[in-house]
Design an enzyme around this catalytic site. Sequence first.
Site, mmCIF file in Angstrom:
data_model
loop_
_atom_site.group_PDB
_atom_site.id
_atom_site.type_symbol
_atom_site.label_atom_id
_atom_site.label_comp_id
_atom_site.label_asym_id
_atom_site.label_seq_id
_atom_site.Cartn_x
_atom_site.Cartn_y
_atom_site.Cartn_z
ATOM 1 N N HIS A 69 0.666 -1.263 -0.102
ATOM 2 C CA HIS A 69 0.072 0.035 -0.173
ATOM 3 C C HIS A 69 0.935 1.457 -0.039
ATOM 4 O O HIS A 69 2.227 1.190 0.000
ATOM 5 C CB HIS A 69 -0.862 0.020 1.263
ATOM 6 C CG HIS A 69 -0.359 -0.150 2.629
ATOM 7 N ND1 HIS A 69 0.314 -1.164 3.144
ATOM 8 C CD2 HIS A 69 -0.181 0.941 3.489
ATOM 9 C CE1 HIS A 69 0.733 -0.754 4.193
ATOM 10 N NE2 HIS A 69 0.301 0.399 4.631
ATOM 11 N N ASP A 73 5.911 4.212 5.482
ATOM 12 C CA ASP A 73 6.506 3.078 5.971
ATOM 13 C C ASP A 73 6.665 1.960 5.164
ATOM 14 O O ASP A 73 7.231 0.741 5.656
ATOM 15 C CB ASP A 73 6.170 3.124 7.236
ATOM 16 C CG ASP A 73 4.611 2.450 7.579
ATOM 17 O OD1 ASP A 73 3.812 2.687 6.586
ATOM 18 O OD2 ASP A 73 4.422 1.630 8.379
ATOM 19 N N HIS A 74 5.900 1.998 3.860
ATOM 20 C CA HIS A 74 5.918 0.668 3.296
ATOM 21 C C HIS A 74 6.155 1.067 1.666
ATOM 22 O O HIS A 74 6.334 0.146 0.971
ATOM 23 C CB HIS A 74 4.541 -0.118 3.237
ATOM 24 C CG HIS A 74 4.081 -0.602 4.515
ATOM 25 N ND1 HIS A 74 4.180 -1.785 4.713
ATOM 26 C CD2 HIS A 74 3.578 -0.110 5.707
ATOM 27 C CE1 HIS A 74 3.780 -2.086 5.926
ATOM 28 N NE2 HIS A 74 3.286 -1.068 6.492
ATOM 29 N N HIS A 162 -6.881 -2.235 4.597
ATOM 30 C CA HIS A 162 -6.117 -1.175 5.450
ATOM 31 C C HIS A 162 -6.499 0.244 4.943
ATOM 32 O O HIS A 162 -6.952 1.026 5.634
ATOM 33 C CB HIS A 162 -4.757 -1.564 5.228
ATOM 34 C CG HIS A 162 -3.722 -0.615 6.263
ATOM 35 N ND1 HIS A 162 -3.730 -0.379 7.439
ATOM 36 C CD2 HIS A 162 -2.857 0.443 5.742
ATOM 37 C CE1 HIS A 162 -2.880 0.318 8.030
ATOM 38 N NE2 HIS A 162 -2.436 0.856 6.800
ATOM 39 N N ASP A 183 -0.169 -4.669 5.709
ATOM 40 C CA ASP A 183 -0.873 -3.985 6.936
ATOM 41 C C ASP A 183 -2.476 -4.243 6.521
ATOM 42 O O ASP A 183 -2.965 -4.061 5.205
ATOM 43 C CB ASP A 183 -0.871 -2.526 7.209
ATOM 44 C CG ASP A 183 0.550 -2.195 7.624
ATOM 45 O OD1 ASP A 183 1.252 -2.990 8.117
ATOM 46 O OD2 ASP A 183 0.733 -0.975 7.768
ATOM 47 N N HIS A 407 -5.662 -1.498 11.501
ATOM 48 C CA HIS A 407 -4.914 -2.799 11.980
ATOM 49 C C HIS A 407 -5.782 -3.730 12.669
ATOM 50 O O HIS A 407 -6.390 -3.435 13.526
ATOM 51 C CB HIS A 407 -3.678 -2.444 12.698
ATOM 52 C CG HIS A 407 -2.698 -1.731 11.899
ATOM 53 N ND1 HIS A 407 -1.650 -2.134 10.802
ATOM 54 C CD2 HIS A 407 -2.464 -0.287 11.889
ATOM 55 C CE1 HIS A 407 -1.013 -1.016 10.479
ATOM 56 N NE2 HIS A 407 -1.466 0.200 11.069
#
EC number: 3.1.27.-
Length: 771
Positions: A69, A73-74, A162, A183, A407
């Site tokens: 996604h 942080d991804h 998510h 996530d 989450h």
Amino acid sequence: MDVKERSNQFRFFSLGGGNEVGRSCHIIQFKGKTIMLDAGIHPAYQGMASLPFYDDFDLSIVDVLLISHFHLDHAASLPYVMQKTNFKGRVFMTHPTKAIYRWLLRDFVRVTSIGSQSSNAEDDNLYSNEDLIESFDKIETIDYHSMIDVNGIKFTAFHAGHVLGAAMFQIEIAGLRVLFTGDYSREIDRHLNSAEVPPLPSDILIVESTFGTATHEPRLHREKKLTQLIHSTVNKGGRVLMPVFALGRAQELMLILDEYWSQHKEELGSNQIPIFYASNLARKCLSVFQTYVNMMNDNIRKKFRDSQTNPFIFKNIAYIKNLDEFQDFGPSVMLASPGMLQNGLSRDLLERWCPDEKNLVLITGYSVEGTMAKYLLLEPDTIPSVSNPEVTIPRRCRVEELSFAAHVDFQENLEFIEQINASNIILVHGEPNPMGRLKSALLSNYASFKGTEDEVHVHNPRNCYELDIECKGVKVAKAVGNIVDEIKRTEEEVVKPENDAGQSKEGIEEFTGKTQDVRKDAEGEGAIISSILVSDEKNFDLNLVSLSDLREHHPELSTTVIRERQTIQVDCKKELIYWHICQMFGDVSVLIDDDNVTNTKETKLETSRGMLVLQIMGAIRLTVQHNKAILEWTQGLISDTIADSIIAILMSVDSAPVSVKKSSNSCSHGHEHATPILSQPSETDKIKQVAELFKTQFGDSFTLILNKDDDNDTAEEKEDDEFVKGLITIGKNTASINFTDMCVVECNSNPLKGRVESLLKIGIDMVSSLC
């Protein structure tokens, strides 16, 4: 990190996100294939320190990179991987993720850089806008539920729930299935569906552990608590700061607030208490939510259909790009990014509002260790200024945490893990303590399976730790071409429905029961299909192909046909050779017979070459001329065996005792000798010999019934006992044999019947006279 290409070792290696939340990046390797999962940055750090540990892995061997996604942080280090490293693989993400990723990363380049504290900030950025644009064009998109095959790596995207466009990936390599959740959320909220459970099972599950064993409040309770906190704060003249990610949860919170403000117009509406969304990206990305509304849940689609307006065009929320547009007079509600309060608009507002005790900072997302959001939850007396860390600002405002992070909690995570039912579980995306508690809870849950075949192994590897798991993928061969029709025909022959017209209900039930028994017997015996198994080692595909289709379906394969030829010296007549061949083989065709050896012609040819050509078992061509016998055949297991038998006959035909007897009839003189006439074996003896063959094959399951005449028998009983019976009983399957006529009287199993008829044919040949 060298991995043997044909090893059964599955290797997992975290470059980030192992025992931490942030900079998610994982490597999986199996059978020489390498996949990277996500490429994020750590929100608590800046510049190179925020990157995953890319120096610890050779990125040039990565075949595929999958982005779950668009959150930073991804996905935020993806341009760095594609433009600044030796990465050569292909990158995939969903359509909504790519659409939002473009704007989000452009804003990230503008706001965040490695040199934000230095005069040379532009040169010290992780990557530039040019790098972002160039890498963006290389990204490929994938639809949900569509399987993509990249050189033997097969993967399918499923809804993760998510954020818009979030995906979990089920990856298959050489029969081994790995599910990476990214996530994910199992809760249906105001605009997104819950995460899906893939229909196919997975051997290994890589799953997030963000909240460990914590349990969320019900969504409606959280929404009520949220609106009450905000309402009470603004009623007292306070301001509410809600730090949020620019996209994702912000839209969910705005749906809640917009609805609440509409329901309380008298107190809050008509700009009495304004709501602002401070984000440079809000308007740009609004079109993405408009475009992909059909990827959302039924609730939001219904609103879109009924009102014919976009649900994300909010009536009570205004957008501002920067604080210069904001007139800070009186109570208000401000949703501002970034969500971790590290910098940007949300940090500026925090420093402005935190000294006032009437104000409220409401943390609605997950707070990563090392960020200002996490530090603020400790309710410190002062906070450092972002522009000058040596300057501290007093904190008197209230700080509340109310998680709307999409989450899974422990119960949702456990239920999902149990549904996936993988034998190996790898925990990622979680701080050490929550992750450790989740691991202990999972091990306790599966304690009853310990030491059995169903034992479940739970792993929580740290960053840069190699985890090796012994795995064996299930290999499934796919039938292609004409072989498919052959399989269908064979299946139809195994179970052929009888004509049930006029049958009674009892008859139909009896037939159904027999059919089920036949199917069970067929499954046990198995239908024999001859084909070629072609293995594509590069793509891990197995195909069953008939020889005639081999070139069509696998043109890359070169085929060679080997023709065998043997010449043997023979010193006997062609008649004797023909007789021996006919006695041994049932399928003998005469192609050329110049001397009428086979007695198939009325007269012999006047001019003869003396040639005899036979086709034996449809596979061997035998040519006999003068004193030479020539065998020709195509090499193969069956044809080689038949050829060996023919050669053995030709080598011994002139010396076999039966040949002497056969050829002695042609002597020119005829006189009788007083030779004793040997008694011929009786029919009963022959039957016993055949019965012995059945006894050898079926053991105690076979019974021979020899009927003896009884003077007390009636005429009817004697008539019924005119033939010798044999009975075979194997479970529910029975076969009755008439040994007098050498035939099957009754059998309720087609496979068993075929086997019995084959043995009867062998028995008949065995007891038949050679002369």
